[in-house]
Design a protein around this motif. Structure first.
Motif, short mmCIF file in Angstrom:
data_model
loop_
_atom_site.label_atom_id
_atom_site.label_comp_id
_atom_site.label_asym_id
_atom_site.label_seq_id
_atom_site.Cartn_x
_atom_site.Cartn_y
_atom_site.Cartn_z
N HIS A 77 42.43 46.75 55.61
CA HIS A 77 43.15 45.99 54.58
C HIS A 77 42.20 45.62 53.46
CE1 HIS A 77 44.19 42.09 52.70
NE2 HIS A 77 45.32 42.73 52.48
N LYS A 78 41.00 45.19 53.80
CA LYS A 78 40.04 44.82 52.77
C LYS A 78 39.71 46.01 51.87
CE LYS A 78 38.14 40.87 55.09
NZ LYS A 78 37.01 39.99 55.11
N ALA A 79 39.62 47.21 52.45
CA ALA A 79 39.35 48.42 51.65
C ALA A 79 40.50 48.70 50.68
CB ALA A 79 39.10 49.60 52.57
N VAL A 80 41.74 48.59 51.17
CA VAL A 80 42.90 48.80 50.30
C VAL A 80 42.95 47.69 49.25
CG1 VAL A 80 45.42 48.97 50.17
CG2 VAL A 80 44.21 50.01 52.08
N GLY A 81 42.65 46.48 49.65
CA GLY A 81 42.64 45.36 48.72
C GLY A 81 41.64 45.58 47.58
N ASP A 82 40.46 46.08 47.92
CA ASP A 82 39.46 46.37 46.88
C ASP A 82 39.98 47.44 45.92
OD1 ASP A 82 37.69 44.54 47.97
OD2 ASP A 82 36.49 46.06 49.02
N ARG A 83 40.67 48.42 46.47
CA ARG A 83 41.25 49.48 45.64
C ARG A 83 42.30 48.91 44.68
NH1 ARG A 83 43.90 54.82 48.47
NH2 ARG A 83 44.33 56.00 46.57
N ILE A 84 43.11 47.98 45.18
CA ILE A 84 44.13 47.33 44.35
C ILE A 84 43.47 46.52 43.24
CG2 ILE A 84 45.93 45.56 44.32
CD1 ILE A 84 46.69 46.55 47.17
N VAL A 85 42.45 45.76 43.58
CA VAL A 85 41.76 44.94 42.57
C VAL A 85 41.21 45.82 41.45
CG1 VAL A 85 39.76 43.43 42.17
CG2 VAL A 85 41.24 43.03 44.14
N ARG A 86 40.63 46.96 41.81
CA ARG A 86 40.09 47.87 40.80
C ARG A 86 41.20 48.47 39.92
NH1 ARG A 86 37.16 49.56 45.27
NH2 ARG A 86 38.35 51.51 45.40
N ALA A 87 42.42 48.57 40.45
CA ALA A 87 43.53 49.21 39.72
C ALA A 87 44.36 48.24 38.89
CB ALA A 87 44.45 49.94 40.72
N THR A 88 44.16 46.94 39.09
CA THR A 88 44.99 45.97 38.38
C THR A 88 44.31 45.43 37.13
OG1 THR A 88 44.23 44.22 39.88
CG2 THR A 88 46.35 45.25 40.37
N ASP A 89 45.13 45.10 36.18
CA ASP A 89 44.67 44.57 34.91
C ASP A 89 44.08 43.18 35.14
OD1 ASP A 89 44.26 44.51 32.18
OD2 ASP A 89 46.27 43.77 31.73
N GLY A 90 42.78 43.05 34.89
CA GLY A 90 42.13 41.75 35.11
C GLY A 90 41.66 41.53 36.53
N GLY A 91 41.69 42.57 37.36
CA GLY A 91 41.24 42.40 38.75
C GLY A 91 42.15 41.45 39.50
N LEU A 92 41.57 40.41 40.09
CA LEU A 92 42.36 39.47 40.89
C LEU A 92 43.45 38.77 40.07
CD1 LEU A 92 39.66 37.77 43.16
CD2 LEU A 92 41.46 39.38 43.84
N SER A 93 43.22 38.59 38.77
CA SER A 93 44.25 37.92 37.97
C SER A 93 45.46 38.82 37.73
CB SER A 93 43.67 37.43 36.63
OG SER A 93 43.28 38.52 35.83
N GLY A 94 45.37 40.09 38.11
CA GLY A 94 46.50 41.00 38.01
C GLY A 94 47.29 41.11 39.30
N ILE A 95 47.04 40.16 40.21
CA ILE A 95 47.70 40.17 41.53
C ILE A 95 48.29 38.79 41.79
CG2 ILE A 95 47.37 40.50 44.02
CD1 ILE A 95 44.78 42.10 43.24
N LEU A 96 49.55 38.78 42.24
CA LEU A 96 50.22 37.54 42.63
C LEU A 96 50.68 37.71 44.08
CD1 LEU A 96 51.55 34.79 41.90
CD2 LEU A 96 53.57 36.09 41.27
N VAL A 97 50.26 36.78 44.94
CA VAL A 97 50.64 36.84 46.35
C VAL A 97 51.46 35.61 46.68
CG1 VAL A 97 49.78 36.89 48.74
CG2 VAL A 97 48.54 38.11 46.94
N PHE A 98 52.57 35.86 47.40
CA PHE A 98 53.47 34.77 47.78
C PHE A 98 53.97 35.07 49.19
CE2 PHE A 98 57.41 32.42 47.98
CZ PHE A 98 57.19 31.30 47.19
N ASP A 99 53.68 34.20 50.13
CA ASP A 99 54.12 34.38 51.52
C ASP A 99 55.23 33.38 51.83
OD1 ASP A 99 52.14 36.26 51.73
OD2 ASP A 99 50.94 35.17 53.19
N MET A 100 56.25 33.88 52.55
CA MET A 100 57.36 33.02 52.97
C MET A 100 57.53 33.12 54.47
SD MET A 100 60.35 33.68 50.18
CE MET A 100 60.20 35.46 50.09
N ASP A 101 57.84 32.00 55.07
CA ASP A 101 58.21 31.97 56.48
C ASP A 101 59.72 32.25 56.53
OD1 ASP A 101 58.30 31.54 59.19
OD2 ASP A 101 57.70 29.43 59.09
N ILE A 102 60.07 33.37 57.12
CA ILE A 102 61.49 33.75 57.14
C ILE A 102 62.04 33.78 58.56
CG2 ILE A 102 61.41 35.04 54.99
CD1 ILE A 102 61.21 37.62 56.66
#
Length: 102
Positions: A77-102
Protein backbone atom coordinates in the motif's frame (compact mmCIF):
# COMPACT_ATOMS: atom_id res chain seq x y z
CA UNK A 1 -17.33 -1.95 7.92
CA UNK A 2 -15.15 0.96 6.89
CA UNK A 3 -15.59 2.76 3.57
CA UNK A 4 -12.24 4.35 2.71
CA UNK A 5 -12.83 7.10 0.11
CA UNK A 6 -9.87 8.68 -1.68
CA UNK A 7 -10.34 11.60 -4.07
CA UNK A 8 -7.53 12.69 -6.36
CA UNK A 9 -6.42 15.72 -8.35
CA UNK A 10 -4.13 14.09 -10.87
CA UNK A 11 -1.55 16.20 -12.65
CA UNK A 12 -2.72 17.12 -16.14
CA UNK A 13 0.24 15.17 -17.56
CA UNK A 14 -1.00 11.87 -16.06
CA UNK A 15 -2.43 9.71 -18.83
CA UNK A 16 -5.52 7.49 -18.45
CA UNK A 17 -3.28 4.40 -18.70
CA UNK A 18 -1.33 5.51 -15.62
CA UNK A 19 -4.55 6.19 -13.69
CA UNK A 20 -5.82 2.72 -14.61
CA UNK A 21 -2.52 1.14 -13.55
CA UNK A 22 -2.72 2.88 -10.18
CA UNK A 23 -6.29 1.71 -9.62
CA UNK A 24 -5.39 -1.84 -10.63
CA UNK A 25 -2.46 -1.80 -8.18
CA UNK A 26 -4.85 -0.80 -5.39
CA UNK A 27 -7.33 -3.53 -6.37
CA UNK A 28 -4.49 -6.08 -6.45
CA UNK A 29 -3.93 -5.50 -2.73
CA UNK A 30 -7.06 -7.60 -2.10
CA UNK A 31 -4.85 -10.63 -2.81
CA UNK A 32 -2.56 -9.78 0.13
CA UNK A 33 -4.92 -8.17 2.62
CA UNK A 34 -7.63 -10.40 4.07
CA UNK A 35 -10.73 -8.40 4.96
CA UNK A 36 -10.36 -5.98 2.07
CA UNK A 37 -13.86 -6.51 0.71
CA UNK A 38 -14.23 -4.33 -2.38
CA UNK A 39 -12.48 -1.71 -4.52
CA UNK A 40 -14.21 0.69 -6.89
CA UNK A 41 -12.60 3.50 -8.88
CA UNK A 42 -13.16 6.01 -11.65
CA UNK A 43 -13.69 9.61 -12.63
CA UNK A 44 -16.12 11.98 -10.96
CA UNK A 45 -19.38 12.00 -12.93
CA UNK A 46 -21.33 14.39 -10.70
CA UNK A 47 -23.11 17.20 -12.58
CA UNK A 48 -23.05 19.48 -9.50
CA UNK A 49 -19.65 21.04 -10.14
CA UNK A 50 -18.61 20.76 -6.50
CA UNK A 51 -15.56 18.51 -6.87
CA UNK A 52 -13.02 21.24 -6.02
CA UNK A 53 -10.77 19.74 -8.69
CA UNK A 54 -10.86 16.21 -7.27
CA UNK A 55 -11.90 14.66 -10.55
CA UNK A 56 -10.89 11.04 -9.90
CA UNK A 57 -11.11 8.68 -7.00
CA UNK A 58 -11.50 5.26 -5.51
CA UNK A 59 -13.14 3.56 -2.57
CA UNK A 60 -12.04 0.55 -0.59
CA UNK A 61 -14.41 -1.34 1.70
CA UNK A 62 -12.82 -3.03 4.71
CA UNK A 63 -14.40 -5.46 7.15
CA UNK A 64 -13.33 -3.25 10.05
CA UNK A 65 -10.84 -0.67 11.32
CA UNK A 66 -8.23 -3.33 12.07
CA UNK A 67 -8.12 -4.37 8.40
CA UNK A 68 -8.03 -0.72 7.30
CA UNK A 69 -5.12 -0.02 9.63
CA UNK A 70 -3.26 -3.11 8.38
CA UNK A 71 -3.81 -1.89 4.79
CA UNK A 72 -2.45 1.55 5.66
CA UNK A 73 0.77 0.10 7.09
CA UNK A 74 1.23 -2.62 4.43
CA UNK A 75 4.41 -2.07 2.35
CA UNK A 76 2.56 -2.66 -0.93
CA UNK A 77 0.00 0.00 0.00
CA UNK A 78 2.81 2.40 0.85
CA UNK A 79 4.38 1.77 -2.58
CA UNK A 80 1.08 2.50 -4.35
CA UNK A 81 0.56 5.51 -2.10
CA UNK A 82 3.95 6.92 -3.10
CA UNK A 83 3.01 6.43 -6.74
CA UNK A 84 -0.25 8.33 -6.17
CA UNK A 85 1.54 11.20 -4.42
CA UNK A 86 3.92 11.54 -7.37
CA UNK A 87 0.95 11.59 -9.81
CA UNK A 88 -1.20 14.16 -8.00
CA UNK A 89 -1.10 17.90 -8.36
CA UNK A 90 0.68 19.23 -5.29
CA UNK A 91 1.56 15.79 -3.93
CA UNK A 92 -0.30 15.17 -0.68
CA UNK A 93 -2.40 18.31 -1.16
CA UNK A 94 -3.85 16.66 -4.29
CA UNK A 95 -5.33 13.85 -2.20
CA UNK A 96 -8.45 13.88 -0.02
CA UNK A 97 -9.16 10.89 2.23
CA UNK A 98 -12.46 10.35 4.02
CA UNK A 99 -13.32 7.19 5.96
CA UNK A 100 -16.84 6.28 7.05
CA UNK A 101 -18.05 3.59 9.40
CA UNK A 102 -20.82 1.92 7.44
Amino acid sequence: MILHCVFLRFKSSVQEEEKQAIYEAIAALKEFIPGMVDVKYGPNVSPEGLSSGYNDGFTVTFEDETVRDYYLSHPDHKAVGDRIVRATDGGLSGILVFDMDI
